[in-house]
Design a protein around this motif. Structure first.
Motif, PDB file in Angstrom:
ATOM      1  N   LYS A   1       2.157   3.218   1.806  1.00 51.37           N
ATOM      2  CA  LYS A   1       3.160   2.157   1.888  1.00 51.37           C
ATOM      3  C   LYS A   1       4.202   2.572   2.917  1.00 51.37           C
TER       4      LYS A   1
ATOM      5  N   HIS B   1      -2.349  -6.892  -4.526  1.00 52.49           N
ATOM      6  CA  HIS B   1      -2.486  -5.458  -4.342  1.00 52.49           C
ATOM      7  C   HIS B   1      -2.724  -4.812  -5.694  1.00 52.49           C
TER       8      HIS B   1
ATOM      9  N   MET C   1       4.242   7.286   0.230  1.00 53.80           N
ATOM     10  CA  MET C   1       5.354   6.374   0.482  1.00 53.80           C
ATOM     11  C   MET C   1       6.147   6.962   1.635  1.00 53.80           C
TER      12      MET C   1
ATOM     13  N   LEU D   1      10.876  -1.345  -1.878  1.00 54.13           N
ATOM     14  CA  LEU D   1       9.689  -1.504  -2.720  1.00 54.13           C
ATOM     15  C   LEU D   1      10.105  -1.150  -4.138  1.00 54.13           C
TER      16      LEU D   1
ATOM     17  N   LEU E   1       1.398  -2.086   4.024  1.00 56.62           N
ATOM     18  CA  LEU E   1       1.086  -2.060   2.600  1.00 56.62           C
ATOM     19  C   LEU E   1      -0.417  -1.933   2.412  1.00 56.62           C
TER      20      LEU E   1
END
Length: 476
Positions: free
Chosen positions: A441, A309, A425, A456, A436
């Protein structure tokens, strides 16, 4: 040449050797050639050269005279071309190229264009107020947007060595034991790390008060989720008067459970809940780089999330449920920020449902990721932010200093900065599980239902690590 002399010599030879002429009459006939065959003038050689030249002309590229009754006399005959192997090879190559182009257009280019157009339509209507007030949820009583304090920012002015970390945690739902085990697994250090929850830290689980105490002890922050909002609304109703509690139909579906939970919470718990912002904004990390390797540490032996990522080097928006892309944060509807799951891809009206009656709902992260990818690629999105023609004219004046500056190559002094991509997020959607993506996220992994509690971990370089612990099923 004396032809009479030649005939005389032949007759003399016949007289000298008569047996030869009797045994080989064909030789006698061959010996008597036509007179024209005895001619040695240059015109015969020239004639042969001319015929050979004409034959080469027929076999060449230039068309000559041909006989319609003789198919072979036509040098550019289509039938002759079709019979050649080279022609068939070229035909096969062209056909293969056309098939590949058609397949790529049908399966890749055309669907992408259609999706882009569908998504763009939602940006075109004049949504002056954005999504604010669409849910008609009433006035939001709380902090709408809060910026992360600089002392908590990894790699910021208070962390020149880049030792700090941000630890984001998905929906805890009152599971204190699991939260303690997760913090131990990531090696959480209160002096170095900062804990941020994505909301729904209370309700459903066995120890909501204990979770709030643990968060306060570590100096953690959390955004307001739909369960915190419901709890605060129930608290306002119960503390506002001595009247009987309203029915569930008049308030919310889980009012009785919220009222029961409030009996276990203290004033400092309610103060902590009230301080939760709707949106927590984290600036770009100063020491973050462009890319990194994504790693995963899970209690499960079969983790499917180990892949590469990008680093998170952009601004981060922590919310509980979702955001409508292109709508300013101040215009986001608070109810949908805490409850959104899908969005109408044509009107951009969000919904708390997974599918609406019109059947145009898509997970909001699809539209969010698509929009932020365009921002990263530098594609034109100016029209996405235009609410009316008058505003478009006004913006043109703001971003341009006039035609004289345009000719001189100077930019207007009032030019606005182009929007930049942001990373969302969030939690809230346990059925989707761990999500993800480059620009979003999702960390809700159904902890209270026997799933996992997910963290995370983000360091100063923007590198990401996922850590998970297994959870008991408190819903059974």
């Amino acid at each position: 040449m004396d032809f009479r002399r030649q005939d005389h010599d032949d007759d003399h030879e016949h007289e000298q050797n008569p047996h030869r002429w009797r045994t080989n009459p064909q030789g006698a006939k061959a010996a008597r050639k036509p007179l024209i065959e005895h001619v040695t003038n240059s015109w015969r050689r020239d004639e042969e050269i001319r015929k050979q030249t004409e034959k080469e002309d027929y076999d060449g590229d230039e068309p000559g005279f041909f006989d319609f009754d003789n198919r072979d006399s036509c040098p550019n005959s289509p039938a002759r071309a079709l019979r050649s192997k080279q022609c068939w090879r070229m035909f096969a190559v062209v056909l293969l190229v056309l098939v590949v182009v058609w397949y790529y257009w049908t399966c890749h280019i055309r669907p992408q264009h259609e999706q882009d157009w569908e998504y763009k339509q939602g940006f075109l209507p004049a949504q002056v107020r954005g999504s604010y007030g669409v849910a008609k949820g009433g006035h939001f009583d709380g902090v709408r947007i809060r910026d992360l304090e600089g002392r908590f920012l990894p790699g910021g002015h208070a962390d020149p060595r880049g030792l700090r970390r941000l630890v984001f945690v998905g929906d805890v739902h009152g599971c204190r034991d699991e939260l303690e085990r997760l913090l131990a697994k990531v090696g959480f250090d209160k002096k170095r790390d900062h804990l941020i929850a994505t909301g729904d830290v209370v309700s459903k689980g066995p120890d909501s008060a204990g979770v709030l105490d643990l968060l306060a002890h570590h100096g953690a922050q959390s955004v307001r989720g739909n369960h915190e909002d419901r709890l605060l609304e129930a608290w306002k109703v119960l503390s506002g008067s001595d009247a009987a509690a309203p029915s569930e139909e008049a308030t919310s579906k889980g009012y009785s459970k919220d009222a029961a939970l409030l009996k276990h919470l203290k004033p400092h718990h309610m103060k902590y809940l009230q301080a939760m912002p709707l949106i927590l904004r984290i600036p770009p990390l100063p020491q973050a780089t462009a890319t990194a390797t994504f790693s995963s540490s899970s209690s499960s032996s079969s983790s499917s999330h180990k892949k590469e990522h990008h680093n998170i080097a952009e601004e981060i928006l922590v919310i509980h449920a979702g955001l409508v892309p292109h709508v300013p944060l101040e215009r986001q509807d608070p109810y949908f920020v805490m409850n959104m799951r899908t969005i109408d891809h044509k009107t951009h009206v969000p919904s708390a449902l997974r599918e609406t009656k019109k059947g145009r709902s898509k997970p909001w992260i699809e539209l969010w990721n698509w929009y932020n990818s365009r921002l990263e690629q530098g594609k034109e999105v100016a029209g996405f932010h235009v609410w009316s023609f008058r505003e478009w004219v006004a913006r043109q004046r703001e971003t341009s200093g006039g035609w004289l500056e345009g000719l001189s190559g100077k930019k207007g002094s009032r030019a606005k900065e182009k929007p930049k991509p942001q990373v969302a997020m969030y939690g809230h959607d346990s059925k989707m599980g761990l999500q993800l993506h480059r620009w979003s996220k999702g960390l809700d992994t159904a902890c209270v239902s026997g799933g996992e509690l997910t963290a995370l971990v983000l360091d100063a370089g923007g590198r990401v690590e996922i850590v998970q612990v297994s959870c008991r099923n408190y819903r059974s």
